[in-house]
Design a protein around this motif. Structure first.
Motif, PDB file in Angstrom:
ATOM      1  N   MET A 167       6.972  -8.108   5.735  1.00 48.90           N
ATOM      2  CA  MET A 167       6.642  -9.167   4.778  1.00 48.90           C
ATOM      3  C   MET A 167       7.899  -9.810   4.197  1.00 48.90           C
ATOM      4  N   ASP A 168       8.900  -8.982   3.889  1.00 49.68           N
ATOM      5  CA  ASP A 168      10.128  -9.499   3.273  1.00 49.68           C
ATOM      6  C   ASP A 168      11.276  -9.639   4.260  1.00 49.68           C
ATOM      7  N   ASN A 169      11.193  -8.953   5.392  1.00 53.81           N
ATOM      8  CA  ASN A 169      12.258  -9.056   6.389  1.00 53.81           C
ATOM      9  C   ASN A 169      11.654  -9.075   7.786  1.00 53.81           C
ATOM     10  N   CYS A 170      11.493 -10.272   8.322  1.00 52.41           N
ATOM     11  CA  CYS A 170      10.897 -10.427   9.656  1.00 52.41           C
ATOM     12  C   CYS A 170      11.874 -10.011  10.757  1.00 52.41           C
ATOM     13  N   TYR A 171      13.141  -9.795  10.402  1.00 49.02           N
ATOM     14  CA  TYR A 171      14.174  -9.477  11.401  1.00 49.02           C
ATOM     15  C   TYR A 171      14.454  -7.973  11.490  1.00 49.02           C
ATOM     16  N   LEU A 172      13.695  -7.179  10.764  1.00 49.07           N
ATOM     17  CA  LEU A 172      13.884  -5.732  10.794  1.00 49.07           C
ATOM     18  C   LEU A 172      13.338  -5.188  12.117  1.00 49.07           C
ATOM     19  N   LYS A 173      14.245  -4.631  12.939  1.00 48.10           N
ATOM     20  CA  LYS A 173      13.846  -4.188  14.282  1.00 48.10           C
ATOM     21  C   LYS A 173      13.637  -2.687  14.335  1.00 48.10           C
ATOM     22  N   GLU A 174      14.240  -1.962  13.380  1.00 47.44           N
ATOM     23  CA  GLU A 174      14.206  -0.503  13.384  1.00 47.44           C
ATOM     24  C   GLU A 174      14.050   0.008  11.970  1.00 47.44           C
ATOM     25  N   PHE A 175      13.270   1.047  11.775  1.00 44.11           N
ATOM     26  CA  PHE A 175      13.079   1.569  10.411  1.00 44.11           C
ATOM     27  C   PHE A 175      12.736   3.060  10.485  1.00 44.11           C
ATOM     28  N   GLU A 176      12.980   3.753   9.382  1.00 42.78           N
ATOM     29  CA  GLU A 176      12.606   5.164   9.288  1.00 42.78           C
ATOM     30  C   GLU A 176      11.313   5.280   8.505  1.00 42.78           C
ATOM     31  N   ALA A 177      10.488   6.234   8.894  1.00 43.26           N
ATOM     32  CA  ALA A 177       9.225   6.417   8.174  1.00 43.26           C
ATOM     33  C   ALA A 177       8.720   7.840   8.340  1.00 43.26           C
ATOM     34  N   THR A 178       7.710   8.179   7.554  1.00 40.48           N
ATOM     35  CA  THR A 178       7.060   9.484   7.630  1.00 40.48           C
ATOM     36  C   THR A 178       5.602   9.263   8.011  1.00 40.48           C
ATOM     37  N   VAL A 179       5.101  10.138   8.882  1.00 38.41           N
ATOM     38  CA  VAL A 179       3.697  10.027   9.294  1.00 38.41           C
ATOM     39  C   VAL A 179       2.803  10.489   8.141  1.00 38.41           C
ATOM     40  N   GLU A 180       1.895   9.620   7.731  1.00 40.83           N
ATOM     41  CA  GLU A 180       0.964   9.968   6.652  1.00 40.83           C
ATOM     42  C   GLU A 180      -0.302  10.615   7.184  1.00 40.83           C
ATOM     43  N   SER A 181      -0.801  10.071   8.301  1.00 37.20           N
ATOM     44  CA  SER A 181      -2.006  10.651   8.893  1.00 37.20           C
ATOM     45  C   SER A 181      -2.098  10.278  10.364  1.00 37.20           C
ATOM     46  N   VAL A 182      -2.798  11.122  11.123  1.00 30.27           N
ATOM     47  CA  VAL A 182      -3.057  10.844  12.543  1.00 30.27           C
ATOM     48  C   VAL A 182      -4.531  11.103  12.801  1.00 30.27           C
ATOM     49  N   LYS A 183      -5.215  10.100  13.361  1.00 34.64           N
ATOM     50  CA  LYS A 183      -6.638  10.257  13.651  1.00 34.64           C
ATOM     51  C   LYS A 183      -6.843  10.245  15.165  1.00 34.64           C
ATOM     52  N   ASP A 184      -7.696  11.123  15.658  1.00 31.39           N
ATOM     53  CA  ASP A 184      -8.017  11.215  17.093  1.00 31.39           C
ATOM     54  C   ASP A 184      -6.764  11.335  17.966  1.00 31.39           C
TER      55      ASP A 184
END
Ligand SMILES: [Zn+2]
Length: 236
Positions: free
Chosen positions: A7-24
């Motif tokens: 939303m604020d940075n359309c040029y962001l190609k890589e990011f770090e994140a944590t998995v909140e949930s996995v379904k199926d």
């Protein structure tokens, strides 16, 4: 949706994140993401989620219950996994160009032909828009595309900012679109092609018109007065 990093940075190609949930074993929700979900007639992003050296290809991204869900084609991701998300940039950048080109064309069709947009579908290899247009004439449509390309040559910045709904409603050209927003949206995201167009919009765009390259009209189809269909592409 402040965890939607695009939303604020359309040029962001890589990011770090944590998995909140996995379904199926395949629908993954992250605490934050730069992946754009299918929406507004514009195709979703693709790419991979990396857990250490292991790659989980992202084949579809959608928004369900206000959460962005990444469908991966390989099972095994678990809640609390740390991942790196990598966007397929070629696909994303093409979609950004096509989407900003769509806004430019819509504003020209509206200003010169009094046409309203009635539908759109933007995919990397095929983009189209439907207009309600009194006179349907290929020469006129080519003329509008020429106008668009002249504006691209002159260049203009594309800026994203936020506005209170009541403020946005006071500006004539955003009123129509702002009214379409759900009533509970207090702050609108505004995409502005400086001096040319301003729309309430949640999508991905380039930073300047020049990045679009050149708009080419591929073909037009007449699907009735309110559905003049225009296929277009962008070339660098
Ligand atoms: Zn848009």
């Amino acid at each position: 949706m402040n965890n939607a990093l695009y939303m604020d940075n359309c040029y962001l190609k890589e990011f770090e994140a944590t998995v909140e949930s996995v379904k199926d074993d395949k629908y993954v929700v992250l605490n934050q993401t730069a992946f754009y979900p299918l929406g507004g007639g514009v195709a979703c992003d693709a790419g991979v989620l990396l857990r250490d050296d292991e790659e989980f290809p992202v084949v579809y991204v959608g928004k369900f219950d206000d959460k962005i869900s990444h469908e991966v084609s390989k099972p095994g991701l678990k809640q609390r996994d740390k991942i790196i998300g990598i966007i397929n940039w070629e696909r994303r950048y093409k979609l950004m160009k096509l989407h900003t080109a769509a806004h430019l064309l819509v504003s020209i069709f509206h200003n010169k032909g009094n046409a309203l947009i009635t539908g759109n579908k933007i995919e990397p290899d095929c983009a189209r828009m439907d207009f309600s247009l009194e006179n349907f004439d290929r020469a006129i449509i080519d003329e509008y595309a020429k106008n668009a390309n002249e504006l691209i040559q002159k260049n203009a910045s594309v800026k994203i900012h936020y506005m209170k709904r009541e403020e946005a409603l006071k500006i004539p050209d955003t009123v129509k679109l702002a009214n379409k927003m759900p009533p509970d949206v207090e702050i609108l995201r505004i995409v502005e092609i400086e001096g040319i167009d301003r729309q309430a919009d949640g999508g991905r765009h380039v930073n300047s018109l020049k990045e679009i390259g050149k708009i080419e009209i591929i073909r037009v189809e007449n699907k009735g007065k309110s559905n003049r269909r225009v296929y277009y592409d962008v070339k660098s």
